[in-house]
Design an enzyme around this catalytic site. Structure first.
Site, PDB file in Angstrom:
ATOM      1  N   ARG A  15      75.866  46.404  15.401  1.00 16.64           N
ATOM      2  CA  ARG A  15      74.657  45.317  14.228  1.00 16.64           C
ATOM      3  C   ARG A  15      73.644  46.050  14.828  1.00 16.64           C
ATOM      4  NH1 ARG A  15      72.655  40.002  15.233  1.00 16.64           N
ATOM      5  NH2 ARG A  15      74.014  39.549  16.664  1.00 16.64           N
ATOM      6  N   GLY A 104      73.747  44.170  29.854  1.00 16.95           N
ATOM      7  CA  GLY A 104      72.861  45.907  29.571  1.00 16.95           C
ATOM      8  C   GLY A 104      71.890  45.140  28.607  1.00 16.95           C
ATOM      9  N   ASN A 227      70.416  42.491  19.234  1.00 18.39           N
ATOM     10  CA  ASN A 227      71.305  42.894  19.177  1.00 18.39           C
ATOM     11  C   ASN A 227      70.973  44.070  17.132  1.00 18.39           C
ATOM     12  OD1 ASN A 227      73.137  41.175  19.968  1.00 18.39           O
ATOM     13  ND2 ASN A 227      71.744  39.490  19.119  1.00 18.39           N
TER      14      ASN A 227
HETATM   15  C1  UD1 Z   1      77.517  34.724  25.037  1.00 22.74           C
HETATM   16  C2  UD1 Z   1      77.622  34.068  25.697  1.00 22.74           C
HETATM   17  C3  UD1 Z   1      76.798  32.913  25.266  1.00 22.74           C
HETATM   18  C4  UD1 Z   1      75.954  33.252  25.019  1.00 22.74           C
HETATM   19  C5  UD1 Z   1      74.946  34.966  24.431  1.00 22.74           C
HETATM   20  C6  UD1 Z   1      73.364  35.107  25.267  1.00 22.74           C
HETATM   21  C7  UD1 Z   1      79.704  34.263  26.594  1.00 22.74           C
HETATM   22  C8  UD1 Z   1      81.437  33.682  25.688  1.00 22.74           C
HETATM   23  N1  UD1 Z   1      79.654  33.835  25.653  1.00 22.74           N
HETATM   24  O1  UD1 Z   1      77.887  35.216  23.540  1.00 22.74           O
HETATM   25  O2  UD1 Z   1      76.585  31.546  25.479  1.00 22.74           O
HETATM   26  O3  UD1 Z   1      74.849  32.254  24.527  1.00 22.74           O
HETATM   27  O4  UD1 Z   1      76.145  35.651  25.913  1.00 22.74           O
HETATM   28  O5  UD1 Z   1      73.005  36.005  24.474  1.00 22.74           O
HETATM   29  O6  UD1 Z   1      80.134  35.109  27.410  1.00 22.74           O
HETATM   30  N2  UD1 Z   1      80.513  42.342  27.046  1.00 22.74           N
HETATM   31  C9  UD1 Z   1      81.093  43.244  28.165  1.00 22.74           C
HETATM   32  N3  UD1 Z   1      82.488  42.888  27.710  1.00 22.74           N
HETATM   33  C10 UD1 Z   1      83.244  42.073  26.464  1.00 22.74           C
HETATM   34  C11 UD1 Z   1      82.269  41.577  26.467  1.00 22.74           C
HETATM   35  C12 UD1 Z   1      81.189  41.260  25.777  1.00 22.74           C
HETATM   36  O7  UD1 Z   1      80.786  43.663  28.790  1.00 22.74           O
HETATM   37  O8  UD1 Z   1      84.686  42.438  26.611  1.00 22.74           O
HETATM   38  C13 UD1 Z   1      79.021  42.325  27.253  1.00 22.74           C
HETATM   39  C14 UD1 Z   1      77.898  42.745  25.418  1.00 22.74           C
HETATM   40  O9  UD1 Z   1      78.528  44.097  25.576  1.00 22.74           O
HETATM   41  C15 UD1 Z   1      76.938  42.312  26.359  1.00 22.74           C
HETATM   42  C16 UD1 Z   1      77.185  40.845  26.842  1.00 22.74           C
HETATM   43  O10 UD1 Z   1      78.486  41.024  27.203  1.00 22.74           O
HETATM   44  O11 UD1 Z   1      76.061  42.618  26.577  1.00 22.74           O
HETATM   45  C17 UD1 Z   1      77.192  39.534  25.966  1.00 22.74           C
HETATM   46  O12 UD1 Z   1      78.205  39.398  24.913  1.00 22.74           O
HETATM   47  P1  UD1 Z   1      78.252  39.148  23.663  1.00 22.74           P
HETATM   48  O13 UD1 Z   1      79.691  39.355  22.986  1.00 22.74           O
HETATM   49  O14 UD1 Z   1      76.974  39.690  23.246  1.00 22.74           O
HETATM   50  O15 UD1 Z   1      78.026  37.439  23.991  1.00 22.74           O
HETATM   51  P2  UD1 Z   1      77.864  36.718  23.106  1.00 22.74           P
HETATM   52  O16 UD1 Z   1      79.108  36.332  21.795  1.00 22.74           O
HETATM   53  O17 UD1 Z   1      76.555  37.016  22.110  1.00 22.74           O
HETATM   54 MG    MG Z   2      75.248  38.324  22.221  1.00 19.48          MG
END
Ligand code: UD1
Ligand code: MG
Length: 453
Positions: A15, A104, A227
């Protein structure tokens, strides 16, 4: 208690509509990820692991530039936050104690909040940072609690309408016993609406295994994740507002606070005065009683006590001004040490130079430091008078108490106490100006007459 930090930074951040990884977009002149690393640093972790994925090379470079001891591990496919945390297991092999997981892209978590989470660890195995948000459409995970116990985290996609109506949301920050965390992560599956390995699933599984989880509360502004470019701009504004307030609280005068731009590491001493429209890039320290006049731009530099900089001055990396130095309008200083009481007041470029105390650099002076391939140094002693529009062709040095004539092009060292004159000698042609202009005017009149006919 020993603690290690894991910063999740593998996501694309689609995004943002960017060719660069999201975590490298900046607030206060530092990548989002560096804000998260600074936050983790407040706990003085034994080890810090960054989980990289999209743009791993660039993320690793930025992480190591911040702290070369940071370990980067690569998550080849982004299979979810739980899977991401698991990538750090090998890197933390042999370390005991606790683990803090941060994102991050979440830059504003305060050290006090992490302290509160650390305290809560005394009585619980897992501590999750939550925030209140009364919006059933907000796509955050919901925290299901019983008293002070956290029972379960339900992701928005998987939540029932009743669960979506819960106002307590998951920030993503988790503080847990390391052994328990990795043991629980081995048990999570991707059997959910997103088909991802959710870090959040550890809470419900912990309970099944007799472990206890709880929530520490923070404000939504603190747990804010970035985001979109809109959120980045809002976060920058929030960061600037906070920095200005801190400077004012610390006894710095900001004449028009809303026009001053701070970096994440700007340090300004008490009774310094910052005039309107000053921009601080990273790495600036300004000592007490200095004055930065309007429209100046500073980065990677030090301004000593009582110095005056600007208006319209530019201090670039490595500019070191001792006390009571004067840097005036349209002066650029780079990689140069300028000693006490020295003045560079007008229209000059001083680069790769050392200047002693109480020296005066005349208007328009330039250190010609670059020969097109190499950079060279200029060394100027104390109590030197550099005449206006002197070109100092480096490498070159001017001894103490020496002087240059204005308009000089200095290519040889000037010994102590000498005056260097390096320009063509002046010759006056009697009456020539008057005769010359009379001739020009006559020629012009002739041409106009021809044009009329
Ligand atoms: C996550 C949480 C959610 C919370 C929200 C807050 C989980 C399953 N969900 O959701 O409960 O309310 O954050 O913002 O944890 N990332 C990785 N590798 C991956 C997936 C994600 O490094 O495989 C990192 C992303 O770059 C990011 C963070 O983890 O910095 C969160 O990932 P994101 O996909 O944004 O999670 P949300 O769906 O927002
Ligand atoms: Mg997120």
């Amino acid at each position: 208690m020993e603690v290690s930090a894991i910063v999740l930074a593998a996501g694309q951040g689609s995004r943002m509509k960017s060719s660069f990884p999201k975590v490298l977009h900046e607030i206060g002149g530092a990548p989002l990820m560096v804000h998260a690393l600074k936050c983790a640093g407040a706990l003085v972790p034994e080890a810090t692991v960054v989980v990289t994925g999209v743009g791993a090379d660039l993320v690793e470079e930025a992480a190591c530039a911040w702290d070369p001891d940071i370990i980067c591990v690569w998550q080849e496919e982004q299979l979810g936050t739980g899977h991401a945390v698991l990538q750090a297991r090998d890197a933390l092999e042999g370390l005991g104690g606790d683990v803090i997981v941060l994102y991050g892209d979440t830059p504003f978590i305060r050290p006090e909040t992490l302290d509160a989470m650390q305290d809560a660890r005394d009585t619980h195995d897992i501590v999750v940072l939550g925030f209140e948000l009364d919006d059933p459409d907000a796509r955050y995970g919901r925290l299901v609690t019983e008293g002070e116990d956290l029972v379960e985290i339900v992701e928005f996609k998987d939540a029932t309408p009743a669960q979506r109506a819960l106002s307590l949301c998951n920030s993503g920050v988790v503080y847990a016993d390391k052994a328990i965390l990795f043991d629980l992560l081995d048990r999570i599956t991707n059997d959910n609406a997103a088909g991802e390995y959710y870090l959040t699933d550890i809470v419900a599984i912990a309970r099944e295994h007799g472990h206890k989880a709880t929530v520490v509360h923070a404000s939504q502004s603190e747990t804010l994740g970035i985001n979109t470019r809109h959120e980045l701009a809002e976060a920058e504004a929030a960061f600037q507002a906070k920095s200005r307030a801190e400077a004012l609280n610390d006894g710095v005068t900001l004449v028009a606070p809303e026009t001053v731009i701070f970096a994440h590491d700007t340090v300004i001493g008490r009774d310094a005065i910052i005039e309107p429209h000053v921009v601080f890039g990273p790495g600036v320290t300004v000592e007490s009683g200095a004055r930065i006049r309007a429209f100046s731009h500073l980065e990677g530099c030090h301004v000593g006590r009582g110095a005056i900089v600007g208006p319209y001055a530019r201090l670039r990396p490595g500019a070191q001004l001792a006390s009571d130095v004067r840097i005036g309008n349209f002066v650029e200083v780079k990689n140069a040490q300028i000693d006490r009481g020295t003045k560079v007041n007008h229209l000059s470029y001083i680069g790769d130079a050392t200047i002693g105390e109480k020296t005066n650099i005349g208007a328009g002076t330039i250190t010609c430091n670059y020969d097109g391939v190499f950079k060279h140094r200029t060394t100027i002693g104390r109590d030197v008078f550099v005449g206006s529009n002197t070109m100092l062709v480096a490498p070159v040095s001017l001894g103490d108490h020496s002087a240059t004539a204005s308009g000089a092009v200095i290519t040889m060292d000037v010994p102590e106490g000498d005056l260097a004159i390096a320009r063509a000698r002046q010759e006056n042609k009697p009456g020539l100006a008057k005769r010359m202009f009379e001739r020009f005017r006559a020629t012009k009149a002739e041409l106009m007459k021809k044009g009329d006919s």
